[in-house]
Design a protein around this motif. Structure first.
Motif, mmCIF file in Angstrom:
data_model
loop_
_atom_site.group_PDB
_atom_site.id
_atom_site.type_symbol
_atom_site.label_atom_id
_atom_site.label_comp_id
_atom_site.label_asym_id
_atom_site.label_seq_id
_atom_site.Cartn_x
_atom_site.Cartn_y
_atom_site.Cartn_z
ATOM 1 N N TRP A 123 -5.963 -19.356 -55.859
ATOM 2 C CA TRP A 123 -6.219 -19.006 -57.252
ATOM 3 C C TRP A 123 -5.674 -20.061 -58.198
ATOM 4 O O TRP A 123 -4.585 -20.601 -57.995
ATOM 5 N N VAL A 124 -6.450 -20.339 -59.250
ATOM 6 C CA VAL A 124 -6.023 -21.271 -60.287
ATOM 7 C C VAL A 124 -6.151 -20.584 -61.640
ATOM 8 O O VAL A 124 -7.058 -19.789 -61.881
ATOM 9 N N SER A 169 -2.617 -2.945 -59.362
ATOM 10 C CA SER A 169 -1.465 -3.201 -60.227
ATOM 11 C C SER A 169 -0.850 -4.548 -59.920
ATOM 12 O O SER A 169 -0.384 -5.251 -60.825
ATOM 13 N N TYR A 170 -0.789 -4.882 -58.645
ATOM 14 C CA TYR A 170 -0.336 -6.183 -58.198
ATOM 15 C C TYR A 170 -1.397 -6.740 -57.262
ATOM 16 O O TYR A 170 -1.602 -6.235 -56.158
ATOM 17 N N GLY A 171 -2.102 -7.761 -57.690
ATOM 18 C CA GLY A 171 -2.905 -8.529 -56.772
ATOM 19 C C GLY A 171 -4.286 -8.003 -56.434
ATOM 20 O O GLY A 171 -4.731 -6.953 -56.900
ATOM 21 N N ILE A 172 -4.973 -8.779 -55.567
ATOM 22 C CA ILE A 172 -6.341 -8.531 -55.122
ATOM 23 C C ILE A 172 -6.335 -8.443 -53.603
ATOM 24 O O ILE A 172 -5.627 -9.196 -52.924
ATOM 25 N N TYR A 173 -7.163 -7.541 -53.080
ATOM 26 C CA TYR A 173 -7.218 -7.292 -51.640
ATOM 27 C C TYR A 173 -8.682 -7.301 -51.198
ATOM 28 O O TYR A 173 -9.572 -6.889 -51.956
ATOM 29 N N PRO A 205 -0.407 -14.507 -59.904
ATOM 30 C CA PRO A 205 0.799 -13.797 -60.369
ATOM 31 C C PRO A 205 0.748 -12.310 -60.030
ATOM 32 O O PRO A 205 -0.324 -11.747 -59.764
ATOM 33 N N ASN A 206 1.907 -11.673 -60.085
ATOM 34 C CA ASN A 206 1.996 -10.224 -59.872
ATOM 35 C C ASN A 206 1.584 -9.499 -61.154
ATOM 36 O O ASN A 206 2.411 -9.008 -61.910
ATOM 37 N N VAL A 207 0.288 -9.399 -61.369
ATOM 38 C CA VAL A 207 -0.227 -8.883 -62.628
ATOM 39 C C VAL A 207 -1.401 -7.952 -62.349
ATOM 40 O O VAL A 207 -2.079 -8.067 -61.336
ATOM 41 N N GLN A 208 -1.631 -7.030 -63.270
ATOM 42 C CA GLN A 208 -2.730 -6.072 -63.154
ATOM 43 C C GLN A 208 -4.074 -6.784 -63.241
ATOM 44 O O GLN A 208 -4.299 -7.619 -64.106
#
Length: 840
Positions: A103-104, A696-700, A717-720
């Motif tokens: 990710w960028v 809430s944290y991240g993509i899966y 980042p740890n972001v919604q």
């Protein structure tokens, strides 16, 4: 001087509503539905226009609806912090599948006003400045974490991207040791860093339901710290108050119990005298060991903010609200023994949008309400609400210093400052403000002109995006709507430009012509641009309907110039929004939350509100209830090739559900997903039925070749994650985040992807010694920047460093860590690698 905030999901709330609504949310004793009922009854008999607090309530309601627990209560932030630690521990102890995510950040990290009428970078809610080196500044965002500059904004660095908490509500810098920072957050937590923000640790927890409004360090003894906290526990015991530490934050005791507390100030030259304000004003003469109420015979019981000045240590300025508007202004000349009401302001409201401070009952106090006094001129005092004002005669009269629209500010020859000033600090000879659009400085606060404020926030990426739209072109075009800062467009050649103001919501790029953009603002106002935002036109809403906070707005995947929107009914336009036709029955009294049209068959559509999912398959304008889930629907995704296959994300339960028969039957796809809140879903058009979920944290990511969900968040980042879209022309996935702007990565592919073992071998990673006692060395043969984290066995980050080259060994000091098992994780362009480390 202050920063008023509410717990996460209610830090947008203002006291324009009755005090009961605030009490209900702060107590934690009420369900969302109970709060909604009370608020709806209130707004039936009260104004819902600009400055009324209605918009802030609906914003709070939207966020709360997405993340209530199984019983309908709002989850505390501590729930998510604990879940993140659990998931990190789980990830560290298993081998992650090889994935190609990288990710960028795309920004925006600046604003370029075009048609947007209130441009900004994002909300700055707290700040601190090194008084010995004013170019050293830290700022805090309620959703984007803490940022740092050492050259007054020429360069900014994020300090908390991979922390479990990006909610920075208050900040303080130890002026005797400016590498020591304190950070006040939600859940009563106070964090501390002694290495200029490289690492953080918890030093205080006033109470799980409290949030930290302000941190004040003693000017002569850095071990003495005061904080103001707000919140109540589920037993109804008040946790509002002032807390004191005498050991640099290791322990805390409550020294004021009050219905509200915000500001804390030391008397200049005599820190044994401490003032505090909330609905009342308090004074201590014994260094904060005990406080007494002062001025009660003069003040009302509305919220107050206060300022002091070294130019006259006995002077105290107090600004007071009345409901959400300006209420009164007071001055004390004798350290608070008596206060004088400035009668000149009884017919003024300095907290609304008017340049003349016209008297009315609008404003956003106490969220947007602050005061600051010059340290060198006792008669110079500034106040702020939506706009900013200055007095040079000790508060007898005020002149406006800024307006919230650039054009209006220019015409009046006053400064432009983004609407809604959250914090105001007078430091040295400069005035600093944090707003819903960034951070600015008045270099010469006494001289009012069009250049009054100088923005220094370029480089900070804290945009709160709600939605995005992505073109299907090689040179991608993006349009995305954000909280407080409108809707912005991105192209490779032009970067980011702003084309809508207010709160930007759903937005998309025309599938046939990337010059055409569609956008919305809150409650379903519709817009269109034919030239990528340089000019815009409003689209008349169907039957003058009003929508939800975020109103669905979608384009037909097949038919040109055909668009859809959802209010109490689903509407269709075949002429780009010139005319509308209802294509559903009235589905509910309120507006719809979601609307999706099948990419492969535009006669199949799905819409949802709350827990109910509706489907239309035969064009007879009668939508059927496909399912009523046990919790709210947060997102819908229709398979790119099979219109009958749908994925639904819900706030609770199994999180992700799949149906292959237009909703007749459902199966869980939760697998090993962490217990975060899912906010967004998107299918990938590949042969494996790839599906992404943003949480809430991240993509899966998972597909029919994988038994589990794999983390797809390398360098994210740890972001919604608010929404995701894929551009198949450049084979990238784009993610709109709520707090850290826009990000992109290559889409998932299992072709030419190195295995973990191959990646480790190619990267030349070396971790030594292992076992270790005092130091760990890390080196690698990697191009570009890498990220390094060290976790303890419980999944808590104890060390983090980013944007570093490992071509020269990185040395991590572990001498202060307890013995035991740790996990060192390296993220690079080759992916993610985790190795167990033993400290002994």
């Amino acid at each position: 001087m202050k920063k008023l905030l509410f717990p996460f999901l209610c830090f947008f709330l203002v006291n324009a509503w009755s005090q009961q609504y605030q009490d209900m949310i702060e107590s934690g004793d009420y369900t969302l539905s109970q709060i909604q009922k009370e608020a709806e009854n209130y707004f039936k008999t009260h104004d819902t226009g600009k400055g009324s607090g209605y918009k802030q309530y609906k914003r709070w309601e939207y966020n709360a609806t997405l993340s209530v627990d199984e019983n309908g209560y709002l989850r505390p932030d501590s729930y998510y912090f604990d879940e993140l630690k659990k998931y990190n521990s789980y990830r560290n102890k298993r081998k992650k599948a090889a994935t190609n995510d990288n990710w960028v950040e795309m920004g925006p990290t600046y604003y370029r006003q075009t048609s947007g009428w209130n441009p900004g970078i994002g909300r700055v809610q707290s700040l601190a400045v090194d008084t010995n080196n004013p170019e050293h500044i830290i700022i805090g965002s309620g959703t984007g974490g803490i940022w740092q500059t050492f050259n007054e904004g020429k360069d900014w660095v994020s300090l908390t991207d991979n922390f479990n908490n990006l909610r920075a509500y208050s900040l303080a810098m130890d002026q005797k040791n400016p590498e020591t920072y304190y950070w006040g957050s939600s859940n009563g937590r106070i964090y501390k860093s002694t290495d200029a923000g490289s690492t953080w640790f918890v030093v205080g927890n006033t109470h799980d339901n409290a949030f930290i409004n302000q941190i004040k360090i003693h000017p002569k003894n850095s071990n003495i710290i005061f904080v103001s906290a707000a919140g109540r526990n589920r037993e109804g015991l008040s946790r509002f108050g002032i807390y004191k530490s005498i050991d640099a934050g290791k322990t805390w005791k409550q020294v004021i119990k009050a219905s509200s507390t915000y500001d804390i100030e030391f008397k200049p030259g005599n820190p044994k005298v401490v003032y505090a304000s909330g609905n009342n004003v308090f004074r201590s003469t014994n260094g904060g060991e005990s406080f007494k109420m002062i001025g009660e015979e003069t003040f009302t019981t509305w919220t107050k903010m206060l300022a002091v000045t070294p130019a006259n240590p006995d002077k105290i300025y107090v600004v007071e609200r009345e409901n959400s508007a300006f209420g009164a202004f007071y001055v004390s000349e004798d350290s608070g023994n008596s206060f004088t009401l400035k009668e000149e302001h009884k017919d003024k409201n300095y907290f609304n949008y008017s340049s003349q401070a016209e008297k009315n009952d609008t404003g956003q106090a106490p969220r947007d309400m602050d005061i600051a006094a010059s340290p060198t001129d006792e008669n110079e005092v500034h106040i702020a609400g939506i706009l900013s004002w200055m007095s040079t005669d000790g508060g007898t009269s005020f002149k406006i210093t800024s307006q919230w629209q650039p054009g209006s500010a220019k015409r009046q020859n006053i400064g432009y400052c983004h609407a809604d000033i959250d914090i105001m600090e007078y430091i040295g000879n400069k005035l600093y403000v944090g707003t819903d659009g960034g951070i600015a400085i008045a270099d010469d606060p006494q001289t009012i002109n069009a250049e009054y404020y100088r923005e220094i926030g370029e480089g900070i990426g804290i945009r709160d995006f709600y939605r995005l739209g992505v073109s299907q072109t090689k040179n991608v075009v993006i349009t995305a709507g954000s909280q407080d800062n409108g809707t912005s467009a991105f192209t490779k050649n032009k970067g980011w430009t702003d084309w809508l103001g207010a709160d930007g919501m759903e937005s998309f790029v025309d599938k046939n012509d990337p010059n055409i953009l569609y956008g919305t603002s809150q409650f379903g106002s519709l817009y269109k641009s034919l030239n990528q935002g340089r000019r815009l036109t409003g689209i008349k809403t169907p039957d003058d309907k009003k929508g939800e906070w975020i109103t669905p707005f979608e384009q037909d995947p097949i038919e040109p110039n055909t668009i859809y929107t959802g209010y109490d009914q689903v509407y269709k336009s075949i002429d780009g929004g010139a005319t509308w036709t209802a294509i559903s029955q009235v589905l509910l009294e309120r507006g719809l939350n979601h609307l999706k049209i099948a990419p492969s068959d535009n006669s199949v559509m799905y819409t949802a509100f709350g827990k109910n999912l509706y489907v239309e398959t035969n064009g007879d304008k009668i939508w059927e209830l496909a399912n009523s889930f046990s919790s709210n629907i947060n997102a819908i995704a229709i398979h790119p090739k099979n219109p009958n296959k749908i994925a639904v994300a819900t706030s609770n339960g199994e999180k992700i559900y799949i149906s292959e028969d237009t909703g007749d039957t459902w199966k869980s796809l939760k697998k090993n997903l962490p217990n975060f809140t899912p906010y967004s879903l998107i299918w990938q058009d590949n042969s494996e039925d790839g599906l992404y979920v943003g949480m809430s944290y991240g993509i899966y990511y998972t597909d029919n070749t994988l038994d589990e969900w794999e983390s797809f968040g390398n360098k994210l980042p740890n972001v919604q994650i608010s929404e995701m879209e894929i551009n198949y022309k450049d084979n990238r996935i784009y993610a709109a985040t709520y707090g850290r702007g826009m990000w992109s990565s290559p889409i998932y592919s299992n072709k030419n992807v190195l295995s973990i073992e191959e990646s480790f071998k190619k990267s030349g990673i070396s971790i030594y010694p292992n076992p270790s006692s005092n130091v760990i060395n890390v080196s690698a043969e990697l191009k570009g920047d890498s990220e390094v984290r060290l976790f303890n066995n419980q999944g808590q980050i104890v060390y983090f460093n980013k944007k570093i080259s490992l071509s020269s060994p990185l040395q991590i000091n572990t001498s202060q860590l307890a013995t035991g098992i740790y996990y060192l994780r390296i993220n690079s362009e080759l992916g993610e690698f985790t190795e167990k480390v033993l400290l002994q």
